[in-house]
Design a protein around this motif. Sequence first.
Motif, mmCIF file in Angstrom:
data_model
loop_
_atom_site.group_PDB
_atom_site.id
_atom_site.type_symbol
_atom_site.label_atom_id
_atom_site.label_comp_id
_atom_site.label_asym_id
_atom_site.label_seq_id
_atom_site.Cartn_x
_atom_site.Cartn_y
_atom_site.Cartn_z
ATOM 1 N N MET A 22 34.780 -3.356 16.680
ATOM 2 C CA MET A 22 33.572 -3.528 17.490
ATOM 3 C C MET A 22 32.508 -2.568 16.966
ATOM 4 O O MET A 22 32.746 -1.363 16.865
ATOM 5 N N LEU A 23 31.359 -3.113 16.638
ATOM 6 C CA LEU A 23 30.255 -2.319 16.109
ATOM 7 C C LEU A 23 29.271 -1.999 17.226
ATOM 8 O O LEU A 23 29.281 -2.635 18.278
ATOM 9 N N THR A 24 28.410 -1.044 16.969
ATOM 10 C CA THR A 24 27.353 -0.696 17.908
ATOM 11 C C THR A 24 26.008 -1.089 17.303
ATOM 12 O O THR A 24 25.914 -1.318 16.078
ATOM 13 N N PRO A 25 24.968 -1.144 18.103
ATOM 14 C CA PRO A 25 23.642 -1.391 17.540
ATOM 15 C C PRO A 25 23.273 -0.366 16.461
ATOM 16 O O PRO A 25 22.632 -0.726 15.460
ATOM 17 N N ASP A 26 23.690 0.875 16.618
ATOM 18 C CA ASP A 26 23.444 1.883 15.573
ATOM 19 C C ASP A 26 24.089 1.478 14.247
ATOM 20 O O ASP A 26 23.532 1.722 13.182
ATOM 21 N N ASP A 27 25.282 0.887 14.324
ATOM 22 C CA ASP A 27 25.999 0.500 13.112
ATOM 23 C C ASP A 27 25.259 -0.579 12.318
ATOM 24 O O ASP A 27 25.272 -0.565 11.093
ATOM 25 N N VAL A 28 24.651 -1.532 13.003
ATOM 26 C CA VAL A 28 24.048 -2.675 12.305
ATOM 27 C C VAL A 28 22.541 -2.555 12.128
ATOM 28 O O VAL A 28 21.939 -3.341 11.404
ATOM 29 N N ALA A 29 21.913 -1.569 12.746
ATOM 30 C CA ALA A 29 20.457 -1.427 12.672
ATOM 31 C C ALA A 29 19.965 -1.250 11.241
ATOM 32 O O ALA A 29 18.940 -1.826 10.859
ATOM 33 N N GLY A 30 20.679 -0.486 10.442
ATOM 34 C CA GLY A 30 20.266 -0.290 9.047
ATOM 35 C C GLY A 30 20.277 -1.593 8.266
ATOM 36 O O GLY A 30 19.364 -1.883 7.496
ATOM 37 N N TYR A 31 21.307 -2.398 8.472
ATOM 38 C CA TYR A 31 21.396 -3.691 7.790
ATOM 39 C C TYR A 31 20.273 -4.626 8.236
ATOM 40 O O TYR A 31 19.677 -5.327 7.434
#
Length: 82
Positions: A22-31
Amino acid sequence: MRTSEQKSMKTLQDIEACPKSMLTPDDVAGYLQCRAYNINLAARDCPTALGFPVCFIGSRVKIPKEGFLRWARGLSREAGTT
């Protein structure tokens, strides 16, 4: 806030290599090249508009890694369709 040990996941390969399911918004924001705050707002206001699945645990937004990867690769949420 990120600690120096946390690294921004800016590529799909970074996300694939992440051990979390499970990812967080922080995890995918860079992508996604946006702020995690904007992902949180969109998830609350209209989660289907994001295109990838999101879950809520209390007030926290979680993103299933496999669902996000399918979306990022251009595959539909529905199995077997593109």
